[in-house]
Design a protein around this motif. Structure first.
Motif, PDB file in Angstrom:
ATOM      1  N   ALA A  56       0.844  -1.196   0.000  1.00 18.14           N
ATOM      2  CA  ALA A  56       0.000   0.000   0.000  1.00 18.14           C
ATOM      3  C   ALA A  56       0.880   1.247   0.000  1.00 18.14           C
ATOM      4  CB  ALA A  56      -0.924  -0.002   1.221  1.00 18.14           C
ATOM      5  N   ARG A  57       1.953   1.224   0.785  1.00 15.87           N
ATOM      6  CA  ARG A  57       2.837   2.401   0.825  1.00 15.87           C
ATOM      7  C   ARG A  57       3.476   2.623  -0.539  1.00 15.87           C
ATOM      8  NH1 ARG A  57       7.106   1.668   3.356  1.00 15.87           N
ATOM      9  NH2 ARG A  57       6.001   0.587   5.025  1.00 15.87           N
ATOM     10  N   ARG A  58       3.848   1.517  -1.177  1.00 14.83           N
ATOM     11  CA  ARG A  58       4.425   1.651  -2.516  1.00 14.83           C
ATOM     12  C   ARG A  58       3.420   2.241  -3.499  1.00 14.83           C
ATOM     13  NH1 ARG A  58       7.077  -3.915  -3.671  1.00 14.83           N
ATOM     14  NH2 ARG A  58       7.355  -4.003  -1.420  1.00 14.83           N
ATOM     15  N   ALA A  59       2.133   1.991  -3.231  1.00 22.00           N
ATOM     16  CA  ALA A  59       1.091   2.532  -4.107  1.00 22.00           C
ATOM     17  C   ALA A  59       0.765   3.987  -3.777  1.00 22.00           C
ATOM     18  CB  ALA A  59      -0.171   1.677  -3.991  1.00 22.00           C
ATOM     19  N   GLY A  60       1.472   4.537  -2.799  1.00 15.49           N
ATOM     20  CA  GLY A  60       1.284   5.950  -2.500  1.00 15.49           C
ATOM     21  C   GLY A  60       0.309   6.244  -1.377  1.00 15.49           C
ATOM     22  N   VAL A  61      -0.027   5.222  -0.592  1.00 18.46           N
ATOM     23  CA  VAL A  61      -0.937   5.425   0.541  1.00 18.46           C
ATOM     24  C   VAL A  61      -0.128   5.326   1.828  1.00 18.46           C
ATOM     25  CG1 VAL A  61      -2.910   4.442   1.777  1.00 18.46           C
ATOM     26  CG2 VAL A  61      -2.910   4.511  -0.720  1.00 18.46           C
ATOM     27  N   ALA A  62      -0.340   6.262   2.739  1.00 12.30           N
ATOM     28  CA  ALA A  62       0.428   6.270   3.989  1.00 12.30           C
ATOM     29  C   ALA A  62       0.059   5.069   4.855  1.00 12.30           C
ATOM     30  CB  ALA A  62       0.165   7.565   4.753  1.00 12.30           C
ATOM     31  N   THR A  63       1.079   4.351   5.304  1.00  9.45           N
ATOM     32  CA  THR A  63       0.874   3.228   6.244  1.00  9.45           C
ATOM     33  C   THR A  63       2.060   3.226   7.203  1.00  9.45           C
ATOM     34  OG1 THR A  63       2.135   1.660   4.879  1.00  9.45           O
ATOM     35  CG2 THR A  63      -0.251   1.747   4.500  1.00  9.45           C
ATOM     36  N   PRO A  64       1.933   2.548   8.348  1.00  6.74           N
ATOM     37  CA  PRO A  64       3.102   2.394   9.214  1.00  6.74           C
ATOM     38  C   PRO A  64       4.156   1.519   8.517  1.00  6.74           C
ATOM     39  CG  PRO A  64       1.088   1.568  10.283  1.00  6.74           C
ATOM     40  CD  PRO A  64       0.721   1.932   8.886  1.00  6.74           C
ATOM     41  N   TYR A  65       5.443   1.727   8.884  1.00  2.15           N
ATOM     42  CA  TYR A  65       6.521   0.876   8.371  1.00  2.15           C
ATOM     43  C   TYR A  65       6.537  -0.442   9.104  1.00  2.15           C
ATOM     44  CZ  TYR A  65       8.982   4.464   5.762  1.00  2.15           C
ATOM     45  OH  TYR A  65       9.326   5.393   4.841  1.00  2.15           O
ATOM     46  N   VAL A  66       6.585  -1.548   8.352  1.00  2.83           N
ATOM     47  CA  VAL A  66       6.715  -2.844   9.014  1.00  2.83           C
ATOM     48  C   VAL A  66       8.188  -3.061   9.335  1.00  2.83           C
ATOM     49  CG1 VAL A  66       6.439  -5.329   8.763  1.00  2.83           C
ATOM     50  CG2 VAL A  66       4.713  -3.790   7.834  1.00  2.83           C
ATOM     51  N   THR A  67       8.499  -3.327  10.598  1.00  2.00           N
ATOM     52  CA  THR A  67       9.897  -3.537  10.975  1.00  2.00           C
ATOM     53  C   THR A  67      10.211  -4.992  11.290  1.00  2.00           C
ATOM     54  OG1 THR A  67       9.231  -2.799  13.181  1.00  2.00           O
ATOM     55  CG2 THR A  67      10.370  -1.197  11.793  1.00  2.00           C
ATOM     56  N   ASP A  68       9.173  -5.785  11.560  1.00  2.00           N
ATOM     57  CA  ASP A  68       9.426  -7.197  11.843  1.00  2.00           C
ATOM     58  C   ASP A  68       8.121  -7.991  11.764  1.00  2.00           C
ATOM     59  OD1 ASP A  68      10.882  -9.430  12.427  1.00  2.00           O
ATOM     60  OD2 ASP A  68      11.039  -9.043  14.585  1.00  2.00           O
ATOM     61  N   VAL A  69       8.233  -9.248  11.357  1.00  2.00           N
ATOM     62  CA  VAL A  69       7.064 -10.129  11.351  1.00  2.00           C
ATOM     63  C   VAL A  69       7.471 -11.431  12.014  1.00  2.00           C
ATOM     64  CG1 VAL A  69       5.329 -11.299   9.938  1.00  2.00           C
ATOM     65  CG2 VAL A  69       6.333  -9.175   9.127  1.00  2.00           C
ATOM     66  N   ASP A  70       6.663 -11.898  12.952  1.00  2.00           N
ATOM     67  CA  ASP A  70       6.956 -13.173  13.604  1.00  2.00           C
ATOM     68  C   ASP A  70       5.778 -14.117  13.374  1.00  2.00           C
ATOM     69  OD1 ASP A  70       7.383 -15.323  15.227  1.00  2.00           O
ATOM     70  OD2 ASP A  70       8.195 -14.137  16.891  1.00  2.00           O
ATOM     71  N   ASN A  71       6.007 -15.114  12.517  1.00  2.00           N
ATOM     72  CA  ASN A  71       4.932 -16.038  12.176  1.00  2.00           C
ATOM     73  C   ASN A  71       4.666 -17.078  13.269  1.00  2.00           C
ATOM     74  OD1 ASN A  71       4.079 -15.041   9.638  1.00  2.00           O
ATOM     75  ND2 ASN A  71       5.960 -15.842   8.713  1.00  2.00           N
ATOM     76  N   GLN A  72       5.573 -17.148  14.254  1.00  2.00           N
ATOM     77  CA  GLN A  72       5.350 -18.081  15.354  1.00  2.00           C
ATOM     78  C   GLN A  72       4.372 -17.494  16.369  1.00  2.00           C
ATOM     79  OE1 GLN A  72       6.682 -21.193  15.094  1.00  2.00           O
ATOM     80  NE2 GLN A  72       7.281 -20.290  13.129  1.00  2.00           N
ATOM     81  N   THR A  73       4.531 -16.202  16.633  1.00  2.00           N
ATOM     82  CA  THR A  73       3.655 -15.566  17.629  1.00  2.00           C
ATOM     83  C   THR A  73       2.580 -14.711  16.963  1.00  2.00           C
ATOM     84  OG1 THR A  73       5.198 -13.710  17.776  1.00  2.00           O
ATOM     85  CG2 THR A  73       5.473 -15.478  19.377  1.00  2.00           C
ATOM     86  N   PHE A  74       2.521 -14.768  15.637  1.00  2.00           N
ATOM     87  CA  PHE A  74       1.527 -14.006  14.874  1.00  2.00           C
ATOM     88  C   PHE A  74       1.593 -12.523  15.202  1.00  2.00           C
ATOM     89  CE2 PHE A  74      -0.163 -18.261  15.917  1.00  2.00           C
ATOM     90  CZ  PHE A  74      -0.057 -18.814  14.661  1.00  2.00           C
ATOM     91  N   THR A  75       2.816 -11.992  15.116  1.00  2.00           N
ATOM     92  CA  THR A  75       3.043 -10.601  15.492  1.00  2.00           C
ATOM     93  C   THR A  75       3.621  -9.801  14.326  1.00  2.00           C
ATOM     94  OG1 THR A  75       3.521 -11.310  17.744  1.00  2.00           O
ATOM     95  CG2 THR A  75       4.257  -9.093  17.128  1.00  2.00           C
ATOM     96  N   VAL A  76       3.054  -8.620  14.105  1.00  2.00           N
ATOM     97  CA  VAL A  76       3.627  -7.675  13.157  1.00  2.00           C
ATOM     98  C   VAL A  76       4.121  -6.485  13.956  1.00  2.00           C
ATOM     99  CG1 VAL A  76       3.233  -6.212  11.130  1.00  2.00           C
ATOM    100  CG2 VAL A  76       1.963  -8.350  11.379  1.00  2.00           C
ATOM    101  N   GLU A  77       5.418  -6.174  13.797  1.00  2.00           N
ATOM    102  CA  GLU A  77       5.955  -4.992  14.472  1.00  2.00           C
ATOM    103  C   GLU A  77       6.046  -3.874  13.446  1.00  2.00           C
ATOM    104  OE1 GLU A  77       9.710  -4.623  17.373  1.00  2.00           O
ATOM    105  OE2 GLU A  77      10.161  -4.209  15.267  1.00  2.00           O
ATOM    106  N   MET A  78       5.574  -2.694  13.818  1.00  2.00           N
ATOM    107  CA  MET A  78       5.574  -1.583  12.859  1.00  2.00           C
ATOM    108  C   MET A  78       5.817  -0.268  13.579  1.00  2.00           C
ATOM    109  SD  MET A  78       1.512  -1.798  12.077  1.00  2.00           S
ATOM    110  CE  MET A  78       0.870  -3.199  12.966  1.00  2.00           C
ATOM    111  N   SER A  79       6.065   0.787  12.780  1.00  2.00           N
ATOM    112  CA  SER A  79       6.296   2.089  13.385  1.00  2.00           C
ATOM    113  C   SER A  79       5.004   2.616  14.000  1.00  2.00           C
ATOM    114  CB  SER A  79       6.812   3.066  12.321  1.00  2.00           C
ATOM    115  OG  SER A  79       5.868   3.179  11.278  1.00  2.00           O
ATOM    116  N   PHE A  80       5.161   3.336  15.101  1.00  2.00           N
ATOM    117  CA  PHE A  80       3.998   3.896  15.788  1.00  2.00           C
ATOM    118  C   PHE A  80       3.523   5.155  15.066  1.00  2.00           C
ATOM    119  CE2 PHE A  80       2.312   6.896  19.022  1.00  2.00           C
ATOM    120  CZ  PHE A  80       1.179   6.196  19.361  1.00  2.00           C
ATOM    121  N   VAL A  81       2.241   5.222  14.771  1.00  2.00           N
ATOM    122  CA  VAL A  81       1.680   6.415  14.126  1.00  2.00           C
ATOM    123  C   VAL A  81       0.826   7.161  15.150  1.00  2.00           C
ATOM    124  CG1 VAL A  81       0.226   7.300  12.266  1.00  2.00           C
ATOM    125  CG2 VAL A  81       1.619   5.258  11.889  1.00  2.00           C
TER     126      VAL A  81
END
Lengths: 209, 329
Positions: A56-81
């Motif tokens: 979405a960000r590449r398409a020009g829409v503002a989104t938080p930055y994803v900094t990490d993904v953990d598929n074991q704990t089902f966690t997405v880490e991203m920048s705080f907006v």
């Protein structure tokens, strides 16, 4: 869970933790769900969310930055907006400001659809206004699709949120949204027509409309 | 205020219900007669309407007898104006108009979905619940806000009860299929079926097709289990999201599908996680019935609503959020 930071929110499907300028979204297990289904939904939604936030960000829409993904704990880490949820913001705006904001929401959704990104949960609770930009979050129900049907459903979800939650100024918001959407998305007319068809299929579509 | 007695006529689908309720909320009678369904067919609107037309006088007499009163003791007539099947609705409406005219008593046409919510509020401790209303014809997540019952989520195509019943017929399990599927599901093993949630809305038609096709590859118990787990998880998920969004602290389950124990358990677990109370009305008012129509009639009448004959046309797609709710503040 301490390393994730302090819990700042508990949504329907995830807990949110904040540490400095990062937010971790943890999709928690639901006791009511069949375990296999539970795992499947959390896994696919975690993956999808991380992927679509970046696309979405590449398409020009503002989104938080994803900094990490953990598929074991089902966690997405991203920048705080920081900023305010559009849902809470809308009631406090003037008619003109509201219209303006909805035009810009329409433009952002137009950009998403131009890139064949379907959000899947276009509610005003999933949009944050920060430094005059509208950040889109919660892509877990989204997907990549060039089908008119999927984009039409996206619009229907947004229209229904206006009807259930922002009923006092539903029409002006929708008009603004359609204006912005039509200005940015080439196939907007086709998608808006499909929206009408999908709504008509519904169980409670008014007879005389 | 003086106590009044209302006779309510329910006739939106295959059930004909006559309820007699007082304005203090006492249910004097609640008689339901159901059209016998053929094993392999759904509801035929015209046949159901014929059933209702044939049995209205008899069911009214039965209800009056149960209540121990006569027609002269009735102060108000209410009927289900919609949503529902046109031919059935018209029988209920004609019966209500006839009674109103011959007795010289006021008439109120009510919204069937809101009837479910209000009888639930009357008979449970719930005061301002988020309501999940699930039946053969309806699937909605509803909450009250500023003078209306607002719909937060609903099916985009068929109702969840319709999905389960249609599946059961295709699997030759009998009619109505809900209870049979529930029983078989306890012995089955889960496998994945399509899971379709769009925002807070649901879609069931694709899952129905997939479940019917799965019968070729999986034992029927497994399909029942998987179907139930999938369609119910979808319902609980949208209810949960509506709960988070509306910030209500009560969840109520109403409608015929609400008798399913697995669904009750799932909603209850979800409510508990959010610290919300969970409520299900007694079984005899959970499905379609006349008492809920009579009670909503009382509430509307007391808030100043009556309908002239001209204004009692049926509304097949009567929306929950069309009704101005004057009896709540």
């Amino acid at each position: 869970m301490e390393e994730l930071g302090i819990r700042i929110g508990k949504g329907a499907e995830a807990d949110l933790y904040r540490r400095e300028d990062k937010v971790s979204k943890v999709r928690i297990s639901k006791a009511y769900r069949e375990p296999l289904l539970d795992q499947h939904l959390r896994r696919t939604r975690t993956r999808r969310e991380a992927r679509l936030l970046s696309l979405a960000r590449r398409a020009g829409v503002a989104t938080p930055y994803v900094t990490d993904v953990d598929n074991q704990t089902f966690t997405v880490e991203m920048s705080f907006v920081p900023g305010e949820q559009v849902r809470r913001l809308l009631p406090s705006l003037t008619r003109e400001e509201r219209r303006e904001l909805c035009i810009r929401i329409g433009e952002a959704v137009g950009k998403l659809h131009s890139a064949n990104i379907v959000h899947g949960d276009l509610t005003t609770a999933n949009m944050i206004l920060h430094r005059k930009r509208i950040y889109f979050i919660d892509f877990g129900l989204g997907g990549i699709s060039d089908a008119v049907e999927d984009k039409g459903v996206d619009l229907l979800v947004f229209k229904k949120v206006l009807h259930s939650t922002h009923y006092r100024y539903e029409e002006e918001c929708w008009e603004g949204f359609v204006e912005g959407y039509s200005n940015t998305y080439r196939n907007s007319a086709e998608t808006l027509e499909r929206l009408r068809v999908i709504a008509k299929r519904g169980r409670y579509f008014p007879e005389r409309a | 205020m003086e106590e009044i007695t209302c006779l309510g006529i329910e006739g939106t689908a295959e059930k004909l219900g006559i309820g007699i309720v007082t304005s203090s909320g006492r249910i004097l009678a609640n008689v339901v007669r159901q059209q016998a369904l053929k094993a392999q067919a759904g509801i035929h609107p015209r046949e159901a309407a014929q059933h209702h037309a044939e049995h209205v006088p008899q069911v009214i007499r039965a209800a009056l007898k149960k209540a121990g009163i006569s027609l002269e003791d009735i102060d108000l007539i209410a009927f289900s104006r919609g949503p529902g099947l046109g031919p059935c609705l018209r029988v209920a409406a004609v019966s209500a108009r006839t009674l109103s005219l011959s007795l010289g008593k006021p008439l109120v046409g009510v919204n069937h979905c809101i009837g479910h919510i209000e009888i639930g509020r009357l008979l449970t401790e719930a005061e301002d619940p988020l309501t999940l209303y699930v039946s053969g014809g309806n699937s909605q997540v509803i909450a009250y806000d500023s003078g209306r019952y607002r719909v937060f989520g609903e099916t985009l195509d068929i109702a969840v009860g319709n999905c389960i019943d249609q599946f059961a017929r295709r699997a030759n399990l009998g009619n109505p299929g809900g209870p049979i599927v529930e029983k078989l599901a306890r012995k089955g093993k889960y496998f994945p079926l399509p899971y379709v949630v769009k925002g807070m809305d649901l879609s069931y038609s694709g899952i129905l097709t997939a479940a019917v096709e799965a019968l070729n590859k999986h034992p029927v118990e497994d399909v029942c289990r998987s179907l139930q787990e999938t369609v119910f998880a979808m319902l609980v998920e949208v209810t949960e999201r509506a709960l988070a969004q509306t910030e209500k602290d009560e969840v109520m389950l109403v409608g015929g599908v609400g008798v399913n124990r697995r669904l009750q358990d799932m909603i209850s677990l979800m409510a508990e996680e959010h610290g919300a109370g969970f409520y299900v009305p007694p079984r005899d008012v959970l499905g379609d019935n006349g008492a809920m129509i009579a009670w909503l009639g009382v509430l509307m009448y007391r808030s100043g609503v009556t309908h002239e004959l001209m204004d009692t046309t049926v509304i097949q797609r009567y929306r929950t959020d069309e009704v101005e709710v004057k009896w709540r503040s």
